[in-house]
Write an enzyme that holds these catalytic residues in place. Structure first.
Site, PDB file in Angstrom:
ATOM      1  N   HIS A   7       0.844  -1.190   0.000  1.00  0.00           N
ATOM      2  CA  HIS A   7       0.000   0.000   0.000  1.00  0.00           C
ATOM      3  C   HIS A   7       0.882   1.244   0.000  1.00  0.00           C
ATOM      4  O   HIS A   7       1.993   1.242   0.509  1.00  0.00           O
ATOM      5  CB  HIS A   7      -0.970   0.019   1.185  1.00  0.00           C
ATOM      6  CG  HIS A   7      -0.318  -0.072   2.531  1.00  0.00           C
ATOM      7  ND1 HIS A   7       0.253  -1.239   3.016  1.00  0.00           N
ATOM      8  CD2 HIS A   7      -0.163   0.858   3.500  1.00  0.00           C
ATOM      9  CE1 HIS A   7       0.726  -1.017   4.223  1.00  0.00           C
ATOM     10  NE2 HIS A   7       0.501   0.252   4.538  1.00  0.00           N
ATOM     11  N   HIS A  42       0.883   5.382   0.913  1.00  0.00           N
ATOM     12  CA  HIS A  42       0.233   6.437   1.688  1.00  0.00           C
ATOM     13  C   HIS A  42       0.381   7.771   0.959  1.00  0.00           C
ATOM     14  O   HIS A  42       1.471   8.097   0.493  1.00  0.00           O
ATOM     15  CB  HIS A  42       0.920   6.627   3.049  1.00  0.00           C
ATOM     16  CG  HIS A  42       0.849   5.459   3.955  1.00  0.00           C
ATOM     17  ND1 HIS A  42      -0.066   5.364   4.973  1.00  0.00           N
ATOM     18  CD2 HIS A  42       1.590   4.327   4.018  1.00  0.00           C
ATOM     19  CE1 HIS A  42       0.124   4.237   5.630  1.00  0.00           C
ATOM     20  NE2 HIS A  42       1.126   3.580   5.065  1.00  0.00           N
TER      21      HIS A  42
END
Length: 139
Positions: free
Chosen positions: A100, A102
């Site tokens: 992931h 950010h």
């Protein structure tokens, strides 16, 4: 999908989220433990443990989405800056082992440090933030 992966569960719809973008490869959501308002996570739908496990085609798809969402974040929140962060491995600060990225809006003097002290937000806050930065497609 891994049964014990929280992001796989979010992608499958088993856990609710505040979506700000979705296509066939990616899902972008608001972080429920945000560092600042407008903190977005970009997730590949196919599980990849980290950057080293990420297929090249998926990696190539992430950057245009990140750039478009960063523009939406800038327009909505008018931050002074933006962190683009991606951690690989526990030693590098990765705590959820599903790749992931950010996107964290930053303001001068915000003192936002991610050390187990996220800001407090309500479901209503997250819904409002999501509406502010919703991205329908990449232009």
């Amino acid at each position: 999908m891994l049964n014990d992966c929280i992001f796989c569960k979010i992608i499958a719809g088993d856990i609710p989220s505040h979506k700000v973008y979705e296509d066939e490869r990616l899902l972008a959501i608001l972080d429920v433990f945000p560092t600042t308002r407008g903190h977005v996570l970009i997730l590949p739908k196919a599980h990849a443990r980290d950057f080293f496990d990420l297929p090249a085609e998926t990696a190539a798809a992430i950057l245009p989405v990140a750039q478009a969402l960063a523009g939406r974040i800038r327009a909505a929140f008018q931050p002074d800056g933006l962190n683009v962060i991606q951690n690989n491995g526990a030693a590098a600060g990765q705590s959820v082992f599903h790749y992931h990225m950010h996107l964290i809006p930053r303001w001068e003097g915000d003192d936002a440090v991610r050390q187990g002290k996220p800001m407090t937000v309500t479901a209503e806050d997250l819904a409002e933030f999501a509406a502010m930065i919703q991205l329908k497609n990449i232009e």
